[in-house]
Design a protein around this motif. Structure first.
Motif, PDB file in Angstrom:
ATOM      1  N   ALA B 494      21.305  32.412   0.754  1.00 10.52           N
ATOM      2  CA  ALA B 494      21.883  32.710   2.066  1.00 10.52           C
ATOM      3  C   ALA B 494      22.502  31.433   2.633  1.00 10.52           C
ATOM      4  CB  ALA B 494      20.808  33.230   3.002  1.00 10.52           C
ATOM      5  N   ALA B 495      23.429  31.604   3.550  1.00 11.88           N
ATOM      6  CA  ALA B 495      24.043  30.461   4.242  1.00 11.88           C
ATOM      7  C   ALA B 495      24.542  29.405   3.255  1.00 11.88           C
ATOM      8  CB  ALA B 495      23.039  29.845   5.217  1.00 11.88           C
ATOM      9  N   ARG B 496      25.055  29.885   2.116  1.00 12.55           N
ATOM     10  CA  ARG B 496      25.490  28.933   1.082  1.00 12.55           C
ATOM     11  C   ARG B 496      26.400  27.849   1.647  1.00 12.55           C
ATOM     12  NH1 ARG B 496      25.572  33.607  -0.644  1.00 12.55           N
ATOM     13  NH2 ARG B 496      24.357  34.430  -2.385  1.00 12.55           N
ATOM     14  N   SER B 497      27.464  28.285   2.355  1.00  9.65           N
ATOM     15  CA  SER B 497      28.461  27.303   2.805  1.00  9.65           C
ATOM     16  C   SER B 497      27.855  26.344   3.823  1.00  9.65           C
ATOM     17  CB  SER B 497      29.656  28.039   3.415  1.00  9.65           C
ATOM     18  OG  SER B 497      29.195  28.916   4.429  1.00  9.65           O
ATOM     19  N   THR B 498      27.065  26.909   4.745  1.00  9.49           N
ATOM     20  CA  THR B 498      26.454  26.040   5.760  1.00  9.49           C
ATOM     21  C   THR B 498      25.606  24.960   5.095  1.00  9.49           C
ATOM     22  OG1 THR B 498      26.203  28.046   7.059  1.00  9.49           O
ATOM     23  CG2 THR B 498      25.085  26.066   7.876  1.00  9.49           C
ATOM     24  N   ILE B 499      24.796  25.405   4.131  1.00  8.47           N
ATOM     25  CA  ILE B 499      23.902  24.450   3.467  1.00  8.47           C
ATOM     26  C   ILE B 499      24.724  23.385   2.743  1.00  8.47           C
ATOM     27  CG2 ILE B 499      22.218  24.214   1.601  1.00  8.47           C
ATOM     28  CD1 ILE B 499      21.259  27.082   2.425  1.00  8.47           C
ATOM     29  N   ALA B 500      25.762  23.842   2.045  1.00  4.90           N
ATOM     30  CA  ALA B 500      26.617  22.875   1.340  1.00  4.90           C
ATOM     31  C   ALA B 500      27.175  21.868   2.337  1.00  4.90           C
ATOM     32  CB  ALA B 500      27.746  23.623   0.639  1.00  4.90           C
ATOM     33  N   LEU B 502      26.011  21.002   5.315  1.00  5.26           N
ATOM     34  CA  LEU B 502      24.942  20.125   5.819  1.00  5.26           C
ATOM     35  C   LEU B 502      24.632  19.015   4.823  1.00  5.26           C
ATOM     36  CD1 LEU B 502      22.470  22.773   7.307  1.00  5.26           C
ATOM     37  CD2 LEU B 502      23.548  20.919   8.581  1.00  5.26           C
ATOM     38  N   LEU B 503      24.513  19.413   3.563  1.00  7.45           N
ATOM     39  CA  LEU B 503      24.125  18.425   2.555  1.00  7.45           C
ATOM     40  C   LEU B 503      25.233  17.408   2.339  1.00  7.45           C
ATOM     41  CD1 LEU B 503      22.194  20.657  -0.006  1.00  7.45           C
ATOM     42  CD2 LEU B 503      21.303  19.235   1.843  1.00  7.45           C
ATOM     43  N   THR B 504      26.483  17.877   2.337  1.00  4.98           N
ATOM     44  CA  THR B 504      27.594  16.940   2.168  1.00  4.98           C
ATOM     45  C   THR B 504      27.626  15.965   3.340  1.00  4.98           C
ATOM     46  OG1 THR B 504      28.758  18.894   1.368  1.00  4.98           O
ATOM     47  CG2 THR B 504      30.015  16.847   1.495  1.00  4.98           C
ATOM     48  N   ALA B 505      27.516  16.526   4.529  1.00  6.16           N
ATOM     49  CA  ALA B 505      27.568  15.691   5.732  1.00  6.16           C
ATOM     50  C   ALA B 505      26.505  14.594   5.655  1.00  6.16           C
ATOM     51  CB  ALA B 505      27.352  16.548   6.964  1.00  6.16           C
ATOM     52  N   ARG B 506      25.337  14.953   5.122  1.00  5.01           N
ATOM     53  CA  ARG B 506      24.238  13.989   5.075  1.00  5.01           C
ATOM     54  C   ARG B 506      24.525  12.897   4.051  1.00  5.01           C
ATOM     55  NH1 ARG B 506      18.785  13.144   5.998  1.00  5.01           N
ATOM     56  NH2 ARG B 506      17.650  12.215   4.257  1.00  5.01           N
ATOM     57  N   ASP B 513      14.078  12.004   6.946  1.00  6.61           N
ATOM     58  CA  ASP B 513      14.359  12.286   8.348  1.00  6.61           C
ATOM     59  C   ASP B 513      13.808  13.679   8.626  1.00  6.61           C
ATOM     60  OD1 ASP B 513      15.275  12.665  10.838  1.00  6.61           O
ATOM     61  OD2 ASP B 513      17.333  12.016  10.412  1.00  6.61           O
ATOM     62  N   LEU B 514      12.554  13.720   9.068  1.00  6.41           N
ATOM     63  CA  LEU B 514      11.814  14.981   9.116  1.00  6.41           C
ATOM     64  C   LEU B 514      12.524  16.074   9.889  1.00  6.41           C
ATOM     65  CD1 LEU B 514       8.235  13.506   9.751  1.00  6.41           C
ATOM     66  CD2 LEU B 514       9.291  14.136   7.566  1.00  6.41           C
ATOM     67  N   LEU B 515      13.282  15.695  10.909  1.00  9.83           N
ATOM     68  CA  LEU B 515      13.891  16.709  11.763  1.00  9.83           C
ATOM     69  C   LEU B 515      15.349  16.963  11.398  1.00  9.83           C
ATOM     70  CD1 LEU B 515      12.206  15.485  15.042  1.00  9.83           C
ATOM     71  CD2 LEU B 515      11.689  17.588  13.787  1.00  9.83           C
ATOM     72  N   ASP B 516      15.782  16.390  10.291  1.00 11.62           N
ATOM     73  CA  ASP B 516      17.151  16.601   9.821  1.00 11.62           C
ATOM     74  C   ASP B 516      17.151  17.811   8.886  1.00 11.62           C
ATOM     75  OD1 ASP B 516      19.457  16.684   8.351  1.00 11.62           O
ATOM     76  OD2 ASP B 516      19.535  14.521   7.973  1.00 11.62           O
ATOM     77  N   ARG B 517      17.905  18.847   9.264  1.00 23.23           N
ATOM     78  CA  ARG B 517      17.911  20.087   8.482  1.00 23.23           C
ATOM     79  C   ARG B 517      18.291  19.812   7.027  1.00 23.23           C
ATOM     80  NH1 ARG B 517      15.404  22.845  11.041  1.00 23.23           N
ATOM     81  NH2 ARG B 517      16.780  23.328  12.801  1.00 23.23           N
ATOM     82  N   ALA B 518      19.225  18.880   6.841  1.00 25.91           N
ATOM     83  CA  ALA B 518      19.657  18.580   5.468  1.00 25.91           C
ATOM     84  C   ALA B 518      18.488  18.010   4.659  1.00 25.91           C
ATOM     85  CB  ALA B 518      20.819  17.592   5.496  1.00 25.91           C
ATOM     86  N   TRP B 519      17.724  17.111   5.307  1.00 29.68           N
ATOM     87  CA  TRP B 519      16.565  16.548   4.592  1.00 29.68           C
ATOM     88  C   TRP B 519      15.576  17.660   4.260  1.00 29.68           C
ATOM     89  CZ3 TRP B 519      11.317  16.567   5.513  1.00 29.68           C
ATOM     90  CH2 TRP B 519      10.552  15.798   4.613  1.00 29.68           C
ATOM     91  N   LEU B 521      16.137  20.878   3.800  1.00 25.87           N
ATOM     92  CA  LEU B 521      16.651  21.707   2.701  1.00 25.87           C
ATOM     93  C   LEU B 521      16.499  20.982   1.369  1.00 25.87           C
ATOM     94  CD1 LEU B 521      19.789  22.948   4.607  1.00 25.87           C
ATOM     95  CD2 LEU B 521      18.120  24.493   3.541  1.00 25.87           C
ATOM     96  N   GLN B 522      16.840  19.695   1.390  1.00 27.16           N
ATOM     97  CA  GLN B 522      16.732  18.916   0.151  1.00 27.16           C
ATOM     98  C   GLN B 522      15.287  18.834  -0.318  1.00 27.16           C
ATOM     99  OE1 GLN B 522      18.824  15.379   1.286  1.00 27.16           O
ATOM    100  NE2 GLN B 522      20.092  15.446  -0.586  1.00 27.16           N
ATOM    101  N   ALA B 523      14.373  18.670   0.644  1.00 28.37           N
ATOM    102  CA  ALA B 523      12.958  18.547   0.270  1.00 28.37           C
ATOM    103  C   ALA B 523      12.491  19.815  -0.445  1.00 28.37           C
ATOM    104  CB  ALA B 523      12.122  18.292   1.518  1.00 28.37           C
ATOM    105  N   PHE B 524      12.894  20.995   0.076  1.00 28.44           N
ATOM    106  CA  PHE B 524      12.483  22.254  -0.559  1.00 28.44           C
ATOM    107  C   PHE B 524      13.169  22.440  -1.911  1.00 28.44           C
ATOM    108  CE2 PHE B 524      10.529  25.284   2.803  1.00 28.44           C
ATOM    109  CZ  PHE B 524       9.796  24.255   3.345  1.00 28.44           C
ATOM    110  N   GLU B 525      14.464  22.111  -1.984  1.00 25.75           N
ATOM    111  CA  GLU B 525      15.187  22.280  -3.255  1.00 25.75           C
ATOM    112  C   GLU B 525      14.623  21.341  -4.313  1.00 25.75           C
ATOM    113  OE1 GLU B 525      19.417  21.905  -3.067  1.00 25.75           O
ATOM    114  OE2 GLU B 525      19.666  23.640  -1.735  1.00 25.75           O
TER     115      GLU B 525
END
Lengths: 675, 675
Positions: B494-500, B502-506, B513-519, B521-525
Motif C-alpha cells: 500500500a502507499a507504494r509511491s508515498t513510501i518511495a 519518503l525514503l528518497t527524501a530521507r 530518527d525514531l519519529l521519522d516515518r522514513a526511518w 518504514l526502513q526499520a520494518f523493511e
C-alpha cells in the motif's frame, strides 16, 4: 547511569560476555524420573496436609461442563461449602480455643489444594472463612471470637467482607462509608452512590452479617477506617431494616459465588460491634488505640489480612497446574501433519512452537510453587512468634503482594496459552479450560489490583520496610529516598547458605555461563540492584529541583513496576534453588533443567534490558534463545512426568481431551469417546 | 550472520545510532479533533456500507448480560439471524443472478460491523452465509447455485460447513471421512472415531444440510479432498438415516451458536451432490478436473474460501474496538488515589501504567483496521478480475492468513487488558467485557490455527507464492529455497509511491530518527529482509549435509513464525501510511502520532532483536522507551476522541461502567446508576 556505576562493579559488567551459540550443548537427561519423587519435593513441608486434601477431594464432583443458571450454581456451591464445614476443613486455620487447629500454614495449603477443584467453591470458602472469619479473628477481640468463630466455622453464620466500594477499591484509606458514634451506638451510613459496598461475596444470597469497613467518626473526629460487624439479613433471609442489597448479577466466572452490593441507611449497631483490637470507643464515647500513628494503625489492620493474598496466589497456582496438565496430556495424544519420510503423524508437543507455548510456563509454575511454599512457611513461622518487628511483618506483606501479582498474571497467561494449545477442544466447557480461564480471570484484580500491589512492593524496597514511612506521601517518599537510600540491599530469602556457597565457588566470573546456577543468581541479583538504584536516582529528583512529585513518580511508573517484578523474580529463583537443595537424588537433575528453563526464559523475555545495560552481548543473547530451545527439546520427553508430579486427583482430569483416542469404530457399541 | 551481511548494507547498519533520550521532544498536539474526521478515515471506501450497518444495528439488542441457558441463547440468535435475512443482509455478497448484490468487499465489511454487536450472531451468520453458502458458491457450479443460493440467503435452508474432524483440523489434506463412488452415487462414511466432523456450527440444532469435505474415491482411486452436499436432517428436524448428530455442548463463549458433531454411516447421496467446480465424476464414473496437479487443485479449492479468514480478522477488530472504547471511557471517569497536594483524585487513565495498558493497543487497533481495509479492497478488486495469476491469489491468501492471526491475537490480548483495566467492574457480564473475551477467544483457533497460518505466510514468502511448490514437502521446500531463494523481496502493498517518496527524501540515513516515518518504514523493511534471509540460510542446511529436514524445520520454527510476524508488521504499517495519505488535514497530525505509537511500541516489544542485530544502540533503545512513554502522555487527552472515532452505535455501549458517576444520594429516587 551505566557510566555512573560502571566503575563500581567491574565484575557485574564482566559477567556478560563470552559463551557462543555453538558452545551451548546440553547433556541428555537420565531417562525416567518417578513422578512420585517430584510430588514429594512439591508437597514439601505440608505433605500430610496436601495428601489429606487429595483424599478429601475424592467426594468433590469434577466441575467441568457446568452450565446451570447462576442460582443453581450458587445453590450447589453453598451445599458443597456445607460439606467442607462438616468435614472440618475450616478448623485448620482457627484458634484452638474455639475448636480450630491453629495451623495457619496448613490452612493456606488446604485452600490452595481446593483450587484444583471448583474455583467458585474456593472463593466462597475464602470469603466465609478467610475474609469474614479471618477479619473477626484478626481485627476483633475475645468477645467477638467467643460469640462468632464457632458459628463461622460451622456455617451457622455466613458473612461478608465488606471493604471494597464502587468508588474506592485500591485506595481503601479513602472509603466513604461512615460509622458515626452517637448515643452509645454506631450509625453505619452510605452517604453517596460511590460509597456502596460492591462485588461483595456472600452478599447477594447467603450472608447474614458483614464486616463493614468504614470511616470511624467519634465526637466529630475521624479516626480513619475501622471494621464493624453489621447484621444484613434476618434469620428468614430478609434484608435488615435500613440495609439495601443488590445482586451484582452474572460475572465472567465464579458464578457459584453470590456477589452483591450493600447500602446502609443510618443503620445502628451497638458499641460492641466495633472490631476493637486496634481501636476502641469506651462507654464514655472516648476513642483509644494501641497504635497512635493513624497511618501505622491503618496499615497494621490491613497487614493482619495478608492471609487472603497468600491464599489467592496459591489458588492461582492450582488452576495453572490443572491447565498445564490438561494441555500437556493433550499435546502428547494429539497428532497433526505427517512427519516427512515416515508415515506417522507428529504429536503436537513435538513442535518447537508448541513446546514454547507450554514448557517455559510449566517451568515457571514449578518456580512459583516453590516460592509460594517459602511464603507460606514464612507466614506460618512469623505467626508463631510472640514479638515481630514491624519491618519483618512489612517484608512479609511485600512478598505476599509481589507473589500474588506475579502468580495471578502467570495463571491468566498460562491458562490462555493452554486453551489455545488445545485448539477447538480447549474451547469446550467439558474440557475445563474455559472455566479455569474465566474463574481465575478476576484473581489479578481482587485481593489487591496487581499493578497497585507491585507499587507497594517497590515502595517497600525503597524504604526498606520501615513502618514510619507508610504515611509518607509521594513527596515524602522521594525525600526519604533522597536522604536515606544509599544502595539496594539484596536480602536473600531462601537457601541463603547454598547461594553464598555457589557464588563463592564461582568467584569472579569472567563470562556469561548461561547454565551456571551462580551466573543465573548473579544475573537476577545484579538486575534487581541496578534497577532499584536507578529508580532511586530518578525519584530523588522529586525532592530536588521543585518538580511536581506526582509527575516525577508517574513518569517513572513503568520503572517502579519493573523494580518490583525483578525483585520477585529473584525471590522466586532463590526458592527454586532451595527446593533443589532438599530434593532427592532422583529428581535433582530433571528439576535442575526445569530451573534453567525458568531462569533463561525469564531472562529471554527481558533480554532487551540485559543488552541495553551491557549484561549480555548480542552473541550471548542469541545463544540464550538457542539454549531455551534446546531446554524445551530436552524437557519435552519429561513433560508428562512433570505434570504428573503435581499429583492432581485423576477424577478431576477425567475430561474428553484427556480420554482422547484416535481410532475405533464410531458405530460400535461404545460411542464417541471424545464426547 | 551479521558478519556475512555487514559489508552489503552499510546504510542498514548505520540507521541505528545517534539520537539521545534528551533529544526526544514531542511538540504538543493541536487540541480538539472532531471524532467525525476520524470516522471518515476509518470508514474509508466502504463508508456507505458501514453507515448502513450502523443504522441497521439500531434494532439489535445490546448483548450485554445474557445468561439464559444455551438453548435460549441459540433460539434468540436464530431469531436474530432471520431478522438479518429479512433485511437483506446476506444479499450483499451473493451473485446478482440469484438476487444478491455481488459486492464481496461490502459483504465482508457488513460482517465486520456485525461484530460490534452480538458475536454469536456474527459467527452464526458467518457459518450460514459465509461458509455454507460461500462453499456452495465457490466450489459448486450453476446447478448448485440455482438450486440452493436463494434458499441459503432466505434461511429456507440452514446448513453446515463440515470440514474439521476430531482428528484433523489444521491438516485438512488428511481428513479421514470417505466419499466413495458406487453405482452412480457417493457413499459418505465415517470410518474411525477421529473422522467424525467436530465443532460444526449449525449442526447441533438448526442445520438441514452440510457441505461435507471428504476423500473422494472413484474406482478405488483417491482424488483427494472434495466437498459434497449431504442432507443431515429432514423437514421435521430429525437426523437423516445413517447420520448421527451430537451436541458439542456448552463452550467458553459463542453459546448462541449450535456446534455439533456429525457421523456418517454409509450415507448415499446422488452424483450431483458433489460440488464439482474443481473435480467431477461423470455418468460413466470417470473422474475429471480442470486442475491436474492434485495438490494445486486442493489449494485452489481452499483458496476460494479465503473470505472466511478475512471476515474473522474484521470481526476480531470490531470486538477490540468495543473493548477499548469501554476501557478508555471508564479510565476517564474512574478515579483513584489523591493527587498529592491537590484535594482531587486522579483519573486512572492519567497513570502511565494504565496508558501503557490501553494506548499502544488502541494505536494497534487503528493500524490493524487500516490493514484490514487494504486487505478487503484487494480481495474485492481481485475478485472483480477475470484472469488472476495464481501467485497473486496466493499472495492475497497469505496476507489474509497473516492478518487473521495477528488481528485475533491482538483481540485476545487487548480485550484481556481492557477487562483488567476496568477492575471488578470489568468482570461483570453487564459490562460486556467478559463476553467479548469469551466469545472471541476461539478466533485464534478457528478458520485456521494462528500458528499454522503464520507458517503458511512464511512458506509463501520463501517460495514467492509460486503455486507449483504448494505440494513440496519440507525437504522440497528446503531444496527450492536452496536453489531459488537469493534475497528477500520487499513487495510494498500500500502507499507504494508515498513510501518511495519518503525514503528518497530521507536519503542515506545517518542516525535512528525514531519519529521519522522514513526511518520507521526502513526499520520494518530492514528487519523483515534480515529475518527472512537468515531463515533461508538456515533452511538450506536441510537440503545439504543430509540433516533430517523435519528436525531442521522444527528447530527453526520460532524463526519461521518470526519471519511471518515481522512481514505482517510491515504490511500493517504500510496500510497506516496509506491512510495518513488520504485523511483530512484535521486528522493528520493526531493520526500521525497514533502511527508513531503503533510503530515504536511494536519495535519496543521486539527491541531485543534490534539490539542483537546492531539496528539500535543501547542509548537509542532507552530513548525508544522514553518516546513511547511521551507518546502515551501526548495522546492521553485524545484517547476519548480516538475511540469515539470508531463510531460504535451508542446503545451498544450503554452499560453500567460507561454510565458510572461518583456522586448522588443512593436513597434518592433514581437508584444505583452502576447497577
Amino acid at each position: 547511569m551505566d557510566g555512573l556505576l560502571a566503575g563500581k562493579r567491574p565484575v557485574r559488567r564482566k559477567i556478560s560476555y563470552g559463551r557462543k551459540v555453538d558452545q551451548v550443548k546440553l547433556s541428555p537427561l537420565e531417562d525416567a524420573v518417578d513422578p512420585e519423587a517430584l510430588r514429594r519435593v512439591l508437597d514439601g513441608r505440608w505433605e500430610p496436609v496436601r495428601q489429606a486434601a487429595r483424599r478429601r477431594m475424592q467426594e468433590l464432583r469434577p466441575p467441568a461442563g457446568e452450565t446451570g443458571d447462576v442460582e443453581e450454581q450458587r445453590a450447589r456451591v453453598l451445599e458443597e461449602l456445607r460439606r467442607l464445614a462438616k468435614e472440618g476443613y475450616p478448623r485448620q486455620g482457627f484458634p484452638k480455643e474455639y475448636g480450630g487447629k491453629g495451623d495457619i500454614g496448613g490452612s493456606v495449603i488446604s485452600f490452595e489444594m481446593l483450587g484444583l477443584g471448583d474455583l467458585s467453591l474456593l472463593v466462597k470458602a475464602g470469603v466465609q472463612w478467610g475474609l469474614f472469619g479471618g477479619a473477626i479473628q484478626a481485627l476483633g477481640t475475645e468477645r467477638h471470637h467467643r460469640l462468632y468463630l464457632r458459628q463461622v466455622m460451622d456455617l451457622e453464620l455466613l458473612g461478608c467482607f465488606a471493604m471494597t466500594e464502587s468508588g474506592h477499591g485500591s485506595d481503601v484509606a479513602h472509603l466513604e462509608t461512615m460509622a458515626t458514634y452517637e448515643a452509645g451506638a454506631f450509625v453505619i451510613h452510605t452517604p453517596v452512590e460511590s460509597a456502596r459496598k460492591d462485588y461483595i461475596g456472600n452478599a447477594a444470597r447467603d450472608g447474614r452479617m458483614a464486616v463493614v469497613f468504614a470511616q470511624l467518626i467519634v465526637g466529630g473526629e475521624s479516626h480513619g477506617v475501622h471494621a464493624l460487624l453489621v447484621p444484613i439479613r434476618d434469620e428468614h433471609g430478609r434484608p435488615c431494616p435500613g440495609v439495601r442489597i443488590e445482586d451484582c448479577g452474572p460475572k465472567g466466572g465464579l458464578n457459584g459465588v453470590d456477589n452483591g452490593r450493600l447500602y446502609f441507611d443510618h443503620v445502628r449497631v451497638p458499641r460492641e460491634a466495633l472490631l476493637n483490637r486496634f481501636g476502641d470507643v469506651d462507654a464514655e464515647g472516648v476513642y483509644s488505640s494501641p497504635i497512635d500513628n493513624p497511618a501505622r494503625r491503618f496499615f497494621t489492620m490491613l497487614g493482619t489480612l495478608i492471609r487472603g493474598r497468600v491464599s489467592i496466589a496459591g489458588g492461582a497456582g492450582s488452576a495453572s497446574k490443572t491447565a498445564l496438565t490438561l494441555a500437556v496430556r493433550y499435546g502428547e495424544a494429539r497428532r497433526q501433519f505427517d512427519r516427512p519420510g515416515t508415515g506417522t503423524e507428529v504429536p503436537i508437543l513435538d513442535y518447537l512452537a508448541h513446546q514454547r507455548k507450554l514448557l517455559p510456563a510449566l517451568a515457571t509454575a514449578y518456580a512459583l510453587h516453590f516460592a509460594q511454599e517459602e511464603l507460606v512457611t514464612a507466614l506460618h513461622d512469623l505467626h508463631g512468634e510472640d514479638e515481630v518487628e514491624d519491618w519483618r511483618q512489612r517484608e512479609l506483606e511485600s512478598r505476599a503482594a509481589g507473589l500474588k501479582a506475579i502468580s495471578t498474571w502467570h495463571a491468566t497467561q498460562t491458562i490462555q496459552a493452554c486453551r489455545e494449545a488445545c485448539g477447538g477442544a480447549g474451547y469446550l466447557t467439558a474440557n475445563r479450560l474455559p472455566q479455569l480461564k474465566a474463574d481465575t480471570d478476576v484473581f489479578t484484580t481482587f485481593e489487591g489490583d496487581n499493578t497497585v500491589l507491585l507499587q507497594l512492593v517497590a515502595k517497600g524496597l525503597l524504604t526498606r520496610f520501615q513502618h514510619d514511612v507508610d504515611d509518607l506521601g509521594t513527596l515524602g517518599l522521594a525525600r526519604f529516598v533522597a536522604e536515606q537510600f544509599a544502595e539496594a540491599l539484596i536480602e536473600r530469602t531462601a537457601a541463603r547458605s547454598t547461594i553464598a556457597r555457589l557464588l563463592t565457588a564461582r568467584g569472579e566470573p569472567s563470562e556469561a555461563d548461561l547454565l551456571d546456577r551462580a551466573w543465573q543468581l548473579q544475573a537476577f541479583e545484579d538486575r534487581e540492584k541496578h534497577v532499584l538504584e536507578g529508580l532511586a536516582r530518578r525519584l530523588r529528583r522529586a525532592a530536588s529541583d521543585g518538580a511536581d512529585p506526582f509527575e516525577v513518580f508517574n513518569d517513572a511508573q513503568d520503572h517502579v513496576l519493573r523494580a518490583a517484578r525483578v525483585h520477585v523474580d529473584r525471590i522466586v529463583l532463590e526458592a527454586f534453588v532451595a527446593a533443589l537443595d532438599r530434593c532427592d537424588e532422583a529428581a535433582t537433575e530433571l528439576l535442575g533443567r526445569v530451573c534453567d528453563l525458568y531462569v533463561l526464559s525469564t531472562i529471554e523475555a527481558d533480554r532487551a534490558w540485559f543488552l541495553e545495560h551491557g549484561r549480555l552481548s548480542p552473541a550471548t543473547a542469541k545463544a540464550l534463545l538457542e539454549t531455551v530451545n534446546e531446554l524445551c527439546k530436552l524437557l519435552r520427553p519429561h513433560a508428562r512426568t512433570l505434570v504428573d508430579g503435581f499429583a492432581i486427583p485423576p477424577h478431576l482430569l477425567d475430561v474428553p481431551i484427556v480420554r482422547y483416542r484416535k481410532l475405533g469404530d464410531p458405530f460400535a457399541a461404545s460411542l464417541s469417546r471424545l464426547a
